[in-house]
Design an enzyme around this catalytic site. Structure first.
Site, mmCIF file in Angstrom:
data_model
loop_
_atom_site.group_PDB
_atom_site.id
_atom_site.type_symbol
_atom_site.label_atom_id
_atom_site.label_comp_id
_atom_site.label_asym_id
_atom_site.label_seq_id
_atom_site.Cartn_x
_atom_site.Cartn_y
_atom_site.Cartn_z
ATOM 1 N N ASP A 1 0.827 -1.218 0.000
ATOM 2 C CA ASP A 1 0.000 0.000 0.000
ATOM 3 C C ASP A 1 0.860 1.266 0.000
ATOM 4 O O ASP A 1 0.448 2.303 0.495
ATOM 5 C CB ASP A 1 -0.937 0.002 1.221
ATOM 6 N N LYS B 1 4.715 1.347 16.137
ATOM 7 C CA LYS B 1 3.576 2.146 16.628
ATOM 8 C C LYS B 1 3.689 2.465 18.123
ATOM 9 O O LYS B 1 2.777 2.176 18.907
ATOM 10 C CB LYS B 1 2.261 1.436 16.322
ATOM 11 N N ASP C 1 1.785 6.177 2.421
ATOM 12 C CA ASP C 1 1.051 4.952 2.714
ATOM 13 C C ASP C 1 -0.414 5.275 2.452
ATOM 14 O O ASP C 1 -0.979 6.158 3.104
ATOM 15 C CB ASP C 1 1.277 4.569 4.186
HETATM 16 N N1 GDD Z 1 -0.061 -11.729 3.221
HETATM 17 C C1 GDD Z 1 -0.303 -10.984 4.287
HETATM 18 N N2 GDD Z 1 -0.716 -11.571 5.447
HETATM 19 N N3 GDD Z 1 -0.134 -9.640 4.181
HETATM 20 C C2 GDD Z 1 -0.399 -8.879 5.267
HETATM 21 C C3 GDD Z 1 -0.840 -9.424 6.491
HETATM 22 C C4 GDD Z 1 -0.998 -10.870 6.577
HETATM 23 O O1 GDD Z 1 -1.383 -11.441 7.596
HETATM 24 N N4 GDD Z 1 -1.001 -8.408 7.373
HETATM 25 C C5 GDD Z 1 -0.691 -7.260 6.720
HETATM 26 N N5 GDD Z 1 -0.330 -7.537 5.444
HETATM 27 C C6 GDD Z 1 0.111 -6.582 4.415
HETATM 28 C C7 GDD Z 1 -0.878 -5.478 4.115
HETATM 29 O O2 GDD Z 1 -1.721 -5.855 3.042
HETATM 30 C C8 GDD Z 1 0.036 -4.320 3.736
HETATM 31 O O3 GDD Z 1 0.392 -4.346 2.361
HETATM 32 C C9 GDD Z 1 1.302 -4.577 4.543
HETATM 33 O O4 GDD Z 1 1.259 -5.945 4.939
HETATM 34 C C10 GDD Z 1 1.416 -3.681 5.777
HETATM 35 O O5 GDD Z 1 0.218 -3.765 6.520
HETATM 36 P P1 GDD Z 1 -0.561 -2.439 6.969
HETATM 37 O O6 GDD Z 1 -1.786 -2.888 7.670
HETATM 38 O O7 GDD Z 1 -0.695 -1.487 5.852
HETATM 39 O O8 GDD Z 1 0.442 -1.883 8.078
HETATM 40 P P2 GDD Z 1 0.655 -0.385 8.573
HETATM 41 O O9 GDD Z 1 0.530 0.576 7.449
HETATM 42 O O10 GDD Z 1 -0.206 -0.161 9.751
HETATM 43 O O11 GDD Z 1 2.196 -0.433 9.091
HETATM 44 C C11 GDD Z 1 3.215 -0.976 8.282
HETATM 45 O O12 GDD Z 1 3.611 -0.044 7.282
HETATM 46 C C12 GDD Z 1 4.180 1.186 7.776
HETATM 47 C C13 GDD Z 1 4.560 2.032 6.564
HETATM 48 O O13 GDD Z 1 3.454 2.378 5.851
HETATM 49 C C14 GDD Z 1 4.422 -1.313 9.178
HETATM 50 O O14 GDD Z 1 5.353 -2.012 8.376
HETATM 51 C C15 GDD Z 1 5.048 -0.056 9.773
HETATM 52 O O15 GDD Z 1 6.244 -0.375 10.474
HETATM 53 C C16 GDD Z 1 5.413 0.910 8.644
HETATM 54 O O16 GDD Z 1 5.931 2.137 9.194
HETATM 55 MG MG MG Z 2 -0.106 0.500 5.497
#
Ligand code: GDD
Ligand code: MG
Length: 355
Positions: A109, A160, A218
């Site tokens: 994303d 977080k 993001d």
């Molecule tokens: N296959 C799979 N299985 N993908 C997953 C799963 C899972 O169980 N859980 C999450 N994802 C994928 C989501 O689809 C997304 O592309 C990515 O992993 C990160 O998940 P998000 O839900 O978007 O996390 P976030 O935005 O809260 O936090 C993450 O991204 C930040 C940067 O945008 C973390 O990596 C943070 O450390 C980072 O700063």
């Molecule tokens: Mg994200």
């Protein structure tokens, strides 16, 4: 180079847009969001990508098949979501590279203009186990907070945290040494952010930070999703997948924008969507068959497929689900979301707080 793309999340913050479509497949500047990531990955030297899917897994293969934007694609699905680390480990079954080769891991994303090749070069030069792209954020508490030492080595990973020690954050693009992925336990729910990174750092492994603070977003919230689509249309981030030249608006085939309408700010007007005379649409995303009637104003909003905005209505920062209808004269603002198929009747009188 091979890559793993993490696309298994449910995209709950983007509901109702993600009720029928997973976040990475939402139309963004005229194509599925992932098209921009695939095309940019190709440009950075990636020629094979393993999709780590879970939520609505079948839709990804239906959208992209076994090759798209010059990249060979493979799909590995989790029966139950395994978390980010578990997903990486599970998807690594489909990698073909050698134990010391670099593997790119991408959150599904993210729009990023950073130099992936420079990140890989740093990784190789430092003989690192993992190299993370880091950027800066105004509110680091919403992300992974990642302090580094003078030598560029990552000293901690705080996902977080309410007490961030730096505004430097994890930008969601990693280079892993192939063998470092094997340190993640198999067939278990594992968070790469909360478990894998902290344990690699604690074990003394070389984990590097590649800091580059160029265009980065993001798209996980409605505001960011609209922003990202508009930025692509405006050309703030170049994408080889953009179906048209950058400009104030992107109009897809079959769209009908009246010459008497104002449509700009990076707005996308989807296939067979209509914007009538006297309407104003700024910085928004109109999906296929959306309709904006005469005299309506739509700003920073998303109109899903077939959604309709009646004459004189005002939308500012609003999400309309598929086929939602906003009757004439309504004024909706500030993050309001209308679920698919809901119809708001016309307002007979618009109340004014003016004396
Ligand atoms: N296959 C799979 N299985 N993908 C997953 C799963 C899972 O169980 N859980 C999450 N994802 C994928 C989501 O689809 C997304 O592309 C990515 O992993 C990160 O998940 P998000 O839900 O978007 O996390 P976030 O935005 O809260 O936090 C993450 O991204 C930040 C940067 O945008 C973390 O990596 C943070 O450390 C980072 O700063
Ligand atoms: Mg994200």
């Amino acid at each position: 180079m091979e890559a793993i793309l993490l696309v298994g999340g449910q995209g709950t913050r983007l509901r109702p847009l993600t009720i029928s479509t997973p976040k990475p497949l939402l139309p963004t500047a005229g194509v599925a969001f992932l098209a921009h990531q695939l095309a940019r990955a190709r440009a950075a030297g990636v020629d094979r990508i393993v999709f780590a899917t879970s939520y609505r897994a079948e839709m990804f293969e239906a959208a992209f098949g076994d090759r798209a934007y010059g990249v060979d694609l493979v799909y590995v699905s989790e029966d139950e979501p395994l978390g980010t680390g578990g997903a990486i480990r599970n998807a690594s079954r489909a990698l073909t590279c050698g134990a010391d080769d670099p593997v790119l891991i991408l959150n599904g994303d993210i729009l990023s203009g950073h130099d992936v090749q420079a990140q890989v070069e740093l990784h190789e030069k430092a003989a690192a186990e993992v190299t993370l792209h880091l950027t800066v954020a105004d509110d680091p508490s919403r992300f992974g907070c990642v302090p580094t030492g003078e030598d560029g080595r990552v000293t901690a990973f705080l996902e977080k945290t309410s007490h961030p020690v730096t505004n430097q954050i994890n930008a969601g693009c990693y280079v892993f040494r192939r063998s470092a992925i094997d340190t993640i336990p198999e067939d278990e729910v594992v968070s790469v952010e909360r478990e894998t990174f902290p344990s690699l750092i604690a074990s003394g492994a070389v984990v590097m930070g590649y800091v580059e603070a160029g265009y980065w977003l993001d798209v996980g919230t409605p505001e960011a999703f609209v922003r990202g689509s508009c930025d692509l249309v405006l050309g703030k981030l170049a994408s080889p997948a953009m179906p048209g030249d950058p400009g104030e608006r992107l109009t897809l085939p079959g769209a009908n924008v009246s010459p008497g309408a104002v449509v700009r700010g990076g707005t996308t007007v989807g296939r067979n969507a209509v914007v009538e005379a006297g309407a104003t649409v700024l910085g928004s995303v109109l999906l296929d068959e959306a309709f904006v009637a005469e005299g309506a104003t739509v700003r920073d909003s998303v109109l899903s497929r077939g959604a309709r905005v009646g004459p004189g209505a005002i939308l500012d920062g609003v999400i309309l689900g598929d086929a939602a209808v906003v009757g004439p004269g309504n004024e909706l603002r500030d993050g309001l979301r209308v679920w698919p198929g809901i119809e708001l009747p016309a307002t007979a009188v618009r109340f004014s707080t003016d004396a």
